[in-house]
Design a protein around this motif. Sequence first.
Motif, mmCIF file in Angstrom:
data_model
loop_
_atom_site.group_PDB
_atom_site.id
_atom_site.type_symbol
_atom_site.label_atom_id
_atom_site.label_comp_id
_atom_site.label_asym_id
_atom_site.label_seq_id
_atom_site.Cartn_x
_atom_site.Cartn_y
_atom_site.Cartn_z
ATOM 1 N N ILE A 133 -9.234 -8.137 10.179
ATOM 2 C CA ILE A 133 -10.110 -7.089 10.723
ATOM 3 C C ILE A 133 -9.276 -5.892 11.172
ATOM 4 O O ILE A 133 -9.595 -4.744 10.861
ATOM 5 N N ARG A 134 -8.189 -6.166 11.869
ATOM 6 C CA ARG A 134 -7.300 -5.061 12.281
ATOM 7 C C ARG A 134 -6.674 -4.387 11.064
ATOM 8 O O ARG A 134 -6.515 -3.172 11.039
ATOM 9 N N LEU A 135 -6.334 -5.186 10.045
ATOM 10 C CA LEU A 135 -5.794 -4.611 8.817
ATOM 11 C C LEU A 135 -6.821 -3.686 8.162
ATOM 12 O O LEU A 135 -6.477 -2.584 7.729
ATOM 13 N N ALA A 136 -8.071 -4.120 8.118
ATOM 14 C CA ALA A 136 -9.128 -3.290 7.524
ATOM 15 C C ALA A 136 -9.239 -1.952 8.252
ATOM 16 O O ALA A 136 -9.344 -0.895 7.620
ATOM 17 N N HIS A 137 -9.192 -1.971 9.570
ATOM 18 C CA HIS A 137 -9.262 -0.720 10.341
ATOM 19 C C HIS A 137 -8.016 0.154 10.106
ATOM 20 O O HIS A 137 -8.135 1.371 9.999
ATOM 21 N N PHE A 138 -6.860 -0.485 10.012
ATOM 22 C CA PHE A 138 -5.630 0.262 9.754
ATOM 23 C C PHE A 138 -5.693 0.944 8.383
ATOM 24 O O PHE A 138 -5.362 2.127 8.254
ATOM 25 N N VAL A 139 -6.130 0.185 7.373
ATOM 26 C CA VAL A 139 -6.246 0.748 6.022
ATOM 27 C C VAL A 139 -7.245 1.898 6.019
ATOM 28 O O VAL A 139 -6.990 2.956 5.446
ATOM 29 N N LEU A 194 0.831 -1.210 0.000
ATOM 30 C CA LEU A 194 0.000 0.000 0.000
ATOM 31 C C LEU A 194 0.865 1.259 0.000
ATOM 32 O O LEU A 194 0.540 2.243 -0.646
ATOM 33 N N GLU A 195 1.972 1.214 0.722
ATOM 34 C CA GLU A 195 2.882 2.352 0.751
ATOM 35 C C GLU A 195 3.581 2.547 -0.593
ATOM 36 O O GLU A 195 3.842 3.666 -1.005
ATOM 37 N N SER A 253 -8.075 3.895 8.427
ATOM 38 C CA SER A 253 -7.567 5.083 9.121
ATOM 39 C C SER A 253 -6.429 5.751 8.354
ATOM 40 O O SER A 253 -6.322 6.975 8.369
ATOM 41 N N ARG A 254 -5.618 4.984 7.666
ATOM 42 C CA ARG A 254 -4.455 5.558 6.971
ATOM 43 C C ARG A 254 -4.760 5.949 5.527
ATOM 44 O O ARG A 254 -4.215 6.924 5.019
ATOM 45 N N TRP A 255 -5.595 5.172 4.865
ATOM 46 C CA TRP A 255 -5.959 5.421 3.469
ATOM 47 C C TRP A 255 -7.485 5.365 3.342
ATOM 48 O O TRP A 255 -8.044 4.418 2.776
#
Length: 116
Positions: free
Chosen positions: A62-68, A40-41, A70-72
């Motif tokens: 699920i944590r990855l989905a939330h991270f994505v 992604l970066e 919030s960041r993108w």
Amino acid sequence: MKILVVDDEPLIRLGLAFEVGEWGYEVLEAADADQAIALLEQHPDIRLVITDVDMPGSMDGIRLAHFVRSRWPPIALIVISGKLTDAEPKLPAGSRFFEKPYPEQQLRQALAELTA
């Protein structure tokens, strides 16, 4: 349109990536959340992430989905699981959830809607 497929099971990841590629999308693949974040970066033109829930490493799907989210924030999210059937309420708003085995036509329609 570039889509990232994240799944730790190589055969499942390859199959899904092939399927999505056959629908006309450019596909990148990652085996875990850390690889997904690195891609992604490196590829700011990724428009959608499809991730499995159950993965080893620093975070699950699920944590990855939330991270994505919030960041993108503009990146669309599809989360897939064969074990977790109640994941949808835990996902970021606007995400789609599919239980394995997912209906191919429904996944294809969700991709079209989320990337429109």
